[in-house]
Design an enzyme around this catalytic site. Structure first.
Site, PDB file in Angstrom:
ATOM      1  N   CYS A  92      41.790  41.192  41.646  1.00 18.48           N
ATOM      2  CA  CYS A  92      40.562  40.414  41.433  1.00 18.48           C
ATOM      3  C   CYS A  92      40.844  39.458  40.279  1.00 18.48           C
ATOM      4  O   CYS A  92      41.426  39.859  39.264  1.00 18.48           O
ATOM      5  CB  CYS A  92      39.399  41.340  41.092  1.00 18.48           C
ATOM      6  SG  CYS A  92      37.894  40.462  40.580  1.00 18.48           S
ATOM      7  N   THR A  93      40.432  38.208  40.444  1.00 16.13           N
ATOM      8  CA  THR A  93      40.789  37.186  39.446  1.00 16.13           C
ATOM      9  C   THR A  93      40.034  37.346  38.124  1.00 16.13           C
ATOM     10  O   THR A  93      40.347  36.656  37.160  1.00 16.13           O
ATOM     11  CB  THR A  93      40.536  35.773  40.006  1.00 16.13           C
ATOM     12  OG1 THR A  93      39.202  35.719  40.506  1.00 16.13           O
ATOM     13  CG2 THR A  93      41.524  35.439  41.087  1.00 16.13           C
ATOM     14  N   HIS A  94      39.046  38.245  38.075  1.00 17.65           N
ATOM     15  CA  HIS A  94      38.404  38.531  36.788  1.00 17.65           C
ATOM     16  C   HIS A  94      39.250  39.469  35.923  1.00 17.65           C
ATOM     17  O   HIS A  94      39.104  39.484  34.704  1.00 17.65           O
ATOM     18  CB  HIS A  94      37.042  39.214  36.998  1.00 17.65           C
ATOM     19  CG  HIS A  94      35.916  38.270  37.271  1.00 17.65           C
ATOM     20  ND1 HIS A  94      35.839  37.517  38.408  1.00 17.65           N
ATOM     21  CD2 HIS A  94      34.799  37.963  36.548  1.00 17.65           C
ATOM     22  CE1 HIS A  94      34.721  36.795  38.382  1.00 17.65           C
ATOM     23  NE2 HIS A  94      34.083  37.050  37.264  1.00 17.65           N
ATOM     24  N   CYS A 125      40.500  33.549  45.325  1.00 17.65           N
ATOM     25  CA  CYS A 125      39.453  34.579  45.364  1.00 17.65           C
ATOM     26  C   CYS A 125      39.996  35.690  46.252  1.00 17.65           C
ATOM     27  O   CYS A 125      40.291  35.458  47.430  1.00 17.65           O
ATOM     28  CB  CYS A 125      38.184  33.981  45.972  1.00 17.65           C
ATOM     29  SG  CYS A 125      36.877  35.177  46.314  1.00 17.65           S
ATOM     30  N   ASN A 126      40.165  36.865  45.685  1.00 21.07           N
ATOM     31  CA  ASN A 126      40.736  37.964  46.452  1.00 21.07           C
ATOM     32  C   ASN A 126      39.880  38.346  47.649  1.00 21.07           C
ATOM     33  O   ASN A 126      40.394  38.613  48.728  1.00 21.07           O
ATOM     34  CB  ASN A 126      40.925  39.174  45.541  1.00 21.07           C
ATOM     35  CG  ASN A 126      42.156  39.043  44.664  1.00 21.07           C
ATOM     36  OD1 ASN A 126      43.234  39.422  45.065  1.00 21.07           O
ATOM     37  ND2 ASN A 126      42.002  38.468  43.480  1.00 21.07           N
ATOM     38  N   THR A 127      38.557  38.362  47.456  1.00 22.74           N
ATOM     39  CA  THR A 127      37.679  38.762  48.550  1.00 22.74           C
ATOM     40  C   THR A 127      37.748  37.757  49.693  1.00 22.74           C
ATOM     41  O   THR A 127      37.879  38.135  50.863  1.00 22.74           O
ATOM     42  CB  THR A 127      36.239  38.905  48.052  1.00 22.74           C
ATOM     43  OG1 THR A 127      36.210  39.822  46.965  1.00 22.74           O
ATOM     44  CG2 THR A 127      35.336  39.422  49.157  1.00 22.74           C
ATOM     45  N   GLU A 137      31.856  39.502  32.860  1.00 23.52           N
ATOM     46  CA  GLU A 137      30.873  38.418  32.740  1.00 23.52           C
ATOM     47  C   GLU A 137      29.891  38.666  31.593  1.00 23.52           C
ATOM     48  O   GLU A 137      29.301  37.721  31.070  1.00 23.52           O
ATOM     49  CB  GLU A 137      30.157  38.211  34.068  1.00 23.52           C
ATOM     50  CG  GLU A 137      31.144  37.799  35.145  1.00 23.52           C
ATOM     51  CD  GLU A 137      30.551  36.995  36.277  1.00 23.52           C
ATOM     52  OE1 GLU A 137      29.336  37.069  36.496  1.00 23.52           O
ATOM     53  OE2 GLU A 137      31.331  36.298  36.964  1.00 23.52           O
ATOM     54  N   ASP A 196      37.102  29.315  44.645  1.00 22.26           N
ATOM     55  CA  ASP A 196      36.695  30.687  44.308  1.00 22.26           C
ATOM     56  C   ASP A 196      35.199  30.812  44.541  1.00 22.26           C
ATOM     57  O   ASP A 196      34.468  29.822  44.578  1.00 22.26           O
ATOM     58  CB  ASP A 196      37.031  31.019  42.852  1.00 22.26           C
ATOM     59  CG  ASP A 196      36.732  32.484  42.508  1.00 22.26           C
ATOM     60  OD1 ASP A 196      36.797  33.334  43.419  1.00 22.26           O
ATOM     61  OD2 ASP A 196      36.415  32.774  41.354  1.00 22.26           O
ATOM     62  N   SER A 197      34.729  32.054  44.649  1.00 17.66           N
ATOM     63  CA  SER A 197      33.290  32.277  44.757  1.00 17.66           C
ATOM     64  C   SER A 197      32.600  31.984  43.427  1.00 17.66           C
ATOM     65  O   SER A 197      31.412  31.717  43.395  1.00 17.66           O
ATOM     66  CB  SER A 197      33.014  33.717  45.189  1.00 17.66           C
ATOM     67  OG  SER A 197      33.585  34.616  44.264  1.00 17.66           O
TER      68      SER A 197
END
Lengths: 285, 285
Positions: free
Chosen positions: B199-201, B84-86, B165, B21-22
């Site tokens: 999005c994984t968040h 990571c979706n992006t 975050e 992931d980023s």
């Protein structure tokens, strides 16, 4: 601030000022510079492929900032303005060491500007600094303000940059977030007399900050480190480049490490006019 | 999804799964993987020095993601999950081309999971995807959903990652922001029946999303691409590594390209348990 002698301070030539930021925010500093020193050439670099610096470690920010600064010197900058609070707070000594030209940051000019507002004869003057998490963790503003005899309290405001970049500069959600951040900060530092904007994105929400301070019954003088950095740069130019020639046709060249389209689209809000001709460069990484 | 044969698919050995992931968000995918495939070794890399990917260009994201994927393969990964979706939306073909091991992303599993909810016999099934700006601009979800015969509408939600975050997962400001994003999106796509978290968040604010949907009178089935990617990975493992041995003492090794302290502190919220022993690595940049 620490200044190094220019390589050729007395040679009569036109001046090229390099301006560096992790993204677009530093364009508020460039805007202030263009107003004060309109007859210089400017080279602006936004390290947009590696932004934001505000959430990253000192080592990583220093590595990114030094490579960016060297790029601007290689493009012909005679002096460099670090128009990024995080890069200044975490890496100004590294950049000054790596480059043989004068390098100005935004932190010490901001602290000096706060000093000029401290016309309170009795007792210490209290300054509240709003900034990114990394800038606050570095305590660079506290050190700079304390060195001038001012009391400092710092508040990390991680949501303000995303809100500005979403375009919500005049929006009820931004007002709500500001109310939370400012209420928390003023509860911790109730004696605050001056508010210092320690991030180049924040001038775009200065009106919202004034409005929120009025709403919570604690109006404050607001200092903008972008303006302060431009004034410090003008003073340095007058002193270190006294024989420079004015250029009748000053230029403004933009470089970015990521999407040119996004740089042009968002950047114009910060610069206050269209951002023309952005060049994409690769600094590695 | 496109799959490549494993290098040694039939050799009896324990399995090492690389997860990339980023930042920290992909730990929600690792959490789902650990629940479904608890007897494998895991190597997780968060490219935290270069995050976020969600606001950057395709070329930059592809460059970052390929170097990260190669690192995980060099550490011994037998297959790779792009959590990571992006990175999936912008660079999955680049990563698959660069690596000789199977590579799974999160977009196609998410689209397939949406298909399983489409039990509406009459007319097309409408899916609304919430994601970062870069994922939306890539239209990867629309392509994947349309290929399965589903209607798609995508909504960029740039403030949700910063809000998560900031720790405001259960906060009135987050509810207000969700109300704005969801009201705008549902006005554009009123026939929406399923909401896909791209999005994984976003799984961390799934309750807030349900609450907001109820408040605006438009309750929806919510699909989480983290869970969907874990299920797709389990199916691939069963098919391509039939002779793998279970490991009695599976390991979980973490790598990050920036601040280990921050990775441990924030990461535990996403993983659902403490993140132990993070190794700092430098991928350049």
């Amino acid at each position: 601030m620490t200044e190094r002698p220019a390589a050729q301070p007395n040679t009569a030539k036109s001046l090229t000022i390099g301006v560096f930021d992790s993204g677009f925010g530093g364009l508020t500093v460039l805007r202030a510079l263009l107003a004060l020193i309109p007859d210089a050439h400017y080279i602006f670099l936004g390290d947009t492929a590696r932004l934001p610096y505000g959430s990253k470690s000192r080592e990583t920010v220093a590595r990114y900032a030094v490579s960016s600064a060297k790029f601007l010197q290689a493009q012909g900058a005679d002096l460099l303005v670090i128009a990024c609070n995080t890069a200044t707070a975490l890496a100004l000594p590294d950049i000054q060491e790596a480059l043989p030209i004068p390098v100005i940051g935004v932190v010490e000019p901001g602290a000096h500007a706060a000093l000029t507002t401290s016309s309170f004869p009795d007792g210490p003057h209290h300054v509240l600094v709003l900034a990114t998490a990394a800038t606050v963790q570095s305590h660079a503003y506290t050190r700079a303000l304390n060195a001038l005899g001012l009391e400092a309290c710092e508040k990390a405001c991680p949501l303000l940059v995303p809100l500005v970049e979403e375009g919500w500069t005049n929006h009820p959600v931004t007002d709500d977030v500001l109310k939370i951040y400012l209420t928390e900060a003023l509860a911790a530092a109730p004696a605050t007399q001056t508010l210092l904007l320690g991030c180049t994105h924040y001038p775009l929400i200065e009106q919202a900050i004034h409005r929120t301070l009025d709403a919570i019954g604690h109006p404050l003088t607001i200092i903008d480190s972008a303006d302060a950095a431009a004034r410090a740069t003008a003073a340095l130019v007058a002193r270190q480049f006294p024989n420079r020639t004015s250029d009748a046709k000053p230029t403004c060249t933009f470089y970015a490490t990521d999407s040119i389209e996004k740089f042009q689209r968002l950047g114009s809000n910060f610069l206050g006019k269209p951002v023309a001709e952005v060049n994409l460069i690769d600094l590695g990484g």
